[in-house]
Design a protein around this motif. Structure first.
Motif, PDB file in Angstrom:
ATOM      1  N   ASN A  87      -9.499  16.564   5.390  1.00 52.15           N
ATOM      2  CA  ASN A  87      -8.400  15.681   5.801  1.00 52.15           C
ATOM      3  C   ASN A  87      -8.777  14.266   5.406  1.00 52.15           C
ATOM      4  N   TRP A  88      -8.165  13.767   4.338  1.00 55.46           N
ATOM      5  CA  TRP A  88      -8.597  12.468   3.828  1.00 55.46           C
ATOM      6  C   TRP A  88      -7.989  11.346   4.658  1.00 55.46           C
ATOM      7  N   LEU A  89      -8.755  10.270   4.752  1.00 56.29           N
ATOM      8  CA  LEU A  89      -8.358   9.089   5.504  1.00 56.29           C
ATOM      9  C   LEU A  89      -8.745   7.856   4.718  1.00 56.29           C
ATOM     10  N   SER A  90      -8.257   6.703   5.167  1.00 60.74           N
ATOM     11  CA  SER A  90      -8.772   5.477   4.574  1.00 60.74           C
ATOM     12  C   SER A  90     -10.235   5.329   4.971  1.00 60.74           C
ATOM     13  N   PHE A  91     -10.976   4.543   4.201  1.00 63.65           N
ATOM     14  CA  PHE A  91     -12.393   4.326   4.482  1.00 63.65           C
ATOM     15  C   PHE A  91     -12.583   3.792   5.904  1.00 63.65           C
ATOM     16  N   SER A  92     -11.764   2.825   6.308  1.00 60.95           N
ATOM     17  CA  SER A  92     -11.892   2.239   7.649  1.00 60.95           C
ATOM     18  C   SER A  92     -11.713   3.296   8.727  1.00 60.95           C
ATOM     19  N   GLU A  93     -10.739   4.183   8.532  1.00 66.84           N
ATOM     20  CA  GLU A  93     -10.479   5.223   9.519  1.00 66.84           C
ATOM     21  C   GLU A  93     -11.614   6.238   9.550  1.00 66.84           C
ATOM     22  N   GLU A  94     -12.148   6.593   8.363  1.00 71.10           N
ATOM     23  CA  GLU A  94     -13.290   7.509   8.310  1.00 71.10           C
ATOM     24  C   GLU A  94     -14.456   6.968   9.114  1.00 71.10           C
ATOM     25  N   MET A  95     -14.798   5.708   8.881  1.00 74.56           N
ATOM     26  CA  MET A  95     -15.955   5.114   9.532  1.00 74.56           C
ATOM     27  C   MET A  95     -15.720   4.942  11.035  1.00 74.56           C
ATOM     28  N   ARG A  96     -14.476   4.628  11.425  1.00 69.04           N
ATOM     29  CA  ARG A  96     -14.173   4.495  12.851  1.00 69.04           C
ATOM     30  C   ARG A  96     -14.393   5.816  13.559  1.00 69.04           C
ATOM     31  N   ILE A  97     -13.935   6.913  12.953  1.00 69.16           N
ATOM     32  CA  ILE A  97     -14.097   8.237  13.552  1.00 69.16           C
ATOM     33  C   ILE A  97     -15.577   8.604  13.653  1.00 69.16           C
ATOM     34  N   LEU A  98     -16.372   8.194  12.661  1.00 70.06           N
ATOM     35  CA  LEU A  98     -17.806   8.469  12.679  1.00 70.06           C
ATOM     36  C   LEU A  98     -18.572   7.524  13.603  1.00 70.06           C
ATOM     37  N   GLY A 176       6.518  -0.122   4.618  1.00 67.51           N
ATOM     38  CA  GLY A 176       7.179   1.157   4.809  1.00 67.51           C
ATOM     39  C   GLY A 176       6.736   2.230   3.837  1.00 67.51           C
ATOM     40  N   ILE A 177       5.531   2.099   3.286  1.00 74.45           N
ATOM     41  CA  ILE A 177       5.010   3.070   2.312  1.00 74.45           C
ATOM     42  C   ILE A 177       3.946   3.916   2.998  1.00 74.45           C
ATOM     43  N   ILE A 178       4.204   5.216   3.070  1.00 73.89           N
ATOM     44  CA  ILE A 178       3.294   6.115   3.775  1.00 73.89           C
ATOM     45  C   ILE A 178       2.462   6.889   2.757  1.00 73.89           C
ATOM     46  N   ALA A 179       1.158   6.647   2.766  1.00 74.72           N
ATOM     47  CA  ALA A 179       0.255   7.381   1.889  1.00 74.72           C
ATOM     48  C   ALA A 179       0.085   8.791   2.436  1.00 74.72           C
ATOM     49  N   GLN A 180       0.292   9.784   1.570  1.00 79.36           N
ATOM     50  CA  GLN A 180       0.237  11.162   2.055  1.00 79.36           C
ATOM     51  C   GLN A 180      -0.783  12.025   1.318  1.00 79.36           C
ATOM     52  N   THR A 181      -0.835  11.923  -0.013  1.00 77.72           N
ATOM     53  CA  THR A 181      -1.658  12.829  -0.804  1.00 77.72           C
ATOM     54  C   THR A 181      -2.715  12.063  -1.589  1.00 77.72           C
ATOM     55  N   SER A 182      -3.905  12.605  -1.601  1.00 69.12           N
ATOM     56  CA  SER A 182      -4.985  12.023  -2.387  1.00 69.12           C
ATOM     57  C   SER A 182      -5.581  13.090  -3.296  1.00 69.12           C
ATOM     58  N   LYS A 183      -5.641  12.793  -4.586  1.00 63.61           N
ATOM     59  CA  LYS A 183      -6.348  13.649  -5.533  1.00 63.61           C
ATOM     60  C   LYS A 183      -7.617  12.907  -5.950  1.00 63.61           C
ATOM     61  N   GLU A 184      -8.745  13.591  -5.893  1.00 62.74           N
ATOM     62  CA  GLU A 184     -10.009  12.897  -6.069  1.00 62.74           C
ATOM     63  C   GLU A 184     -10.866  13.516  -7.169  1.00 62.74           C
ATOM     64  N   LYS A 211     -13.273   8.671  -7.526  1.00 67.76           N
ATOM     65  CA  LYS A 211     -11.988   8.143  -7.960  1.00 67.76           C
ATOM     66  C   LYS A 211     -10.895   8.802  -7.122  1.00 67.76           C
ATOM     67  N   ARG A 212     -10.002   7.996  -6.616  1.00 68.04           N
ATOM     68  CA  ARG A 212      -8.958   8.498  -5.722  1.00 68.04           C
ATOM     69  C   ARG A 212      -7.585   8.094  -6.266  1.00 68.04           C
ATOM     70  N   TYR A 213      -6.716   9.085  -6.451  1.00 68.92           N
ATOM     71  CA  TYR A 213      -5.346   8.873  -6.892  1.00 68.92           C
ATOM     72  C   TYR A 213      -4.439   9.155  -5.699  1.00 68.92           C
ATOM     73  N   VAL A 214      -3.756   8.130  -5.209  1.00 70.04           N
ATOM     74  CA  VAL A 214      -3.014   8.242  -3.950  1.00 70.04           C
ATOM     75  C   VAL A 214      -1.508   8.222  -4.200  1.00 70.04           C
ATOM     76  N   PHE A 215      -0.808   9.163  -3.538  1.00 70.42           N
ATOM     77  CA  PHE A 215       0.642   9.295  -3.660  1.00 70.42           C
ATOM     78  C   PHE A 215       1.289   9.099  -2.290  1.00 70.42           C
ATOM     79  N   ASP A 216       2.536   8.617  -2.292  1.00 69.99           N
ATOM     80  CA  ASP A 216       3.260   8.487  -1.034  1.00 69.99           C
ATOM     81  C   ASP A 216       3.990   9.785  -0.708  1.00 69.99           C
ATOM     82  N   ILE A 217       4.819   9.763   0.355  1.00 69.40           N
ATOM     83  CA  ILE A 217       5.490  10.983   0.805  1.00 69.40           C
ATOM     84  C   ILE A 217       6.536  11.480  -0.175  1.00 69.40           C
TER      85      ILE A 217
END
Length: 244
Positions: A87-98, A176-184, A211-217
């Protein structure tokens, strides 16, 4: 911390032991490489065999969370930060959870000519100017990752946003842009002079490049991100399941 196995549970004993040890090593007193209680003490406390306990410990050793040394014991490995692909997250969210406090050593955002990789991803012409975000981040002791992000020029980003907020929170709340999919794409590389100076390592030392390619909904490309990580501070884990 009292460790107790539920012998009436349908969960295998070694999995219960693994969960309990994970909780134990997340305690503040274990975060600086403290030794675990020896296997005899632990197996007696949990009322399981040493072989069952070793099965649990071996899993955590394989993940790099524990280090076993003959004649010394098993201690917590405190060098690396682990992140996963389920379940990918932003870096900030990953580190907060850890539970890791992140320090921003450098932060720049400016308009820049798009890179060839980002131009292909966004399907725009070479030479187009896009917003580029560069950040050097890590723990208070030293930085461990250098990020560059390029954004689709259709997103009206400026340099006025508060980039101490999580990036995807900015995109969602402000635009109003929701990041949903990440291809890495993940690879190993040798640090060049620039990255070595940023990460405070020697030229040629191995690094992890993600490398992360991010798509919206709506499946529109919104961000092309490259992270260069110190290999001695970061491990990327992937869990896969086979259909049976």
């Amino acid at each position: 911390m009292i460790l107790e196995i539920n012998h009436e549970s349908h969960t295998p004993l070694h999995k219960q032991a693994e969960t309990l040890i994970r909780e134990l090593i997340n305690k503040p007193e274990y975060k600086n490489g403290k030794l675990l209680p020896n296997e005899v003490e632990l197996s007696e406390q949990l009322k399981i065999s040493r072989n069952t306990l070793r099965q649990a410990i071996n899993t955590l050793v394989m993940e790099g969370l524990l280090v076993r040394k003959k004649g010394v014991g098993t201690r917590v490995e405190n060098k690396r930060i682990f992140t996963g692909a389920s379940n990918w997250l932003s870096f900030s969210e990953e580190m907060r959870i850890l539970g890791i406090e992140i320090h921003n050593f450098e932060l720049q955002i400016f308009r820049h000519e798009v890179s060839p990789e980002a131009a292909a991803f966004f399907n725009i012409k070479q030479g187009t100017k896009v917003m580029r975000l560069e950040r050097l981040r890590g723990k208070k002791e030293h930085p461990f990752v250098y990020f560059t992000s390029e954004f689709n020029p259709q997103i009206p980003l400026s340099a006025s946003e508060n980039y101490n907020r999580p990036l995807y929170e900015i995109l969602e709340s402000d635009y109003g842009i929701i990041a949903q999919t990440s291809k890495e794409e993940i690879s190993a590389a040798a640090a060049d002079n620039f990255i070595a100076s940023k990460l405070e390592i020697k030229h040629g030392v191995p690094i992890l490049v993600r490398k992360r390619y991010v798509f919206d909904i709506y499946n529109n490309p919104i961000e092309y991100n490259v992270g260069c990580y110190r290999a001695d501070s970061f491990t990327y884990t992937i869990e896969s399941k086979r259909n049976v």
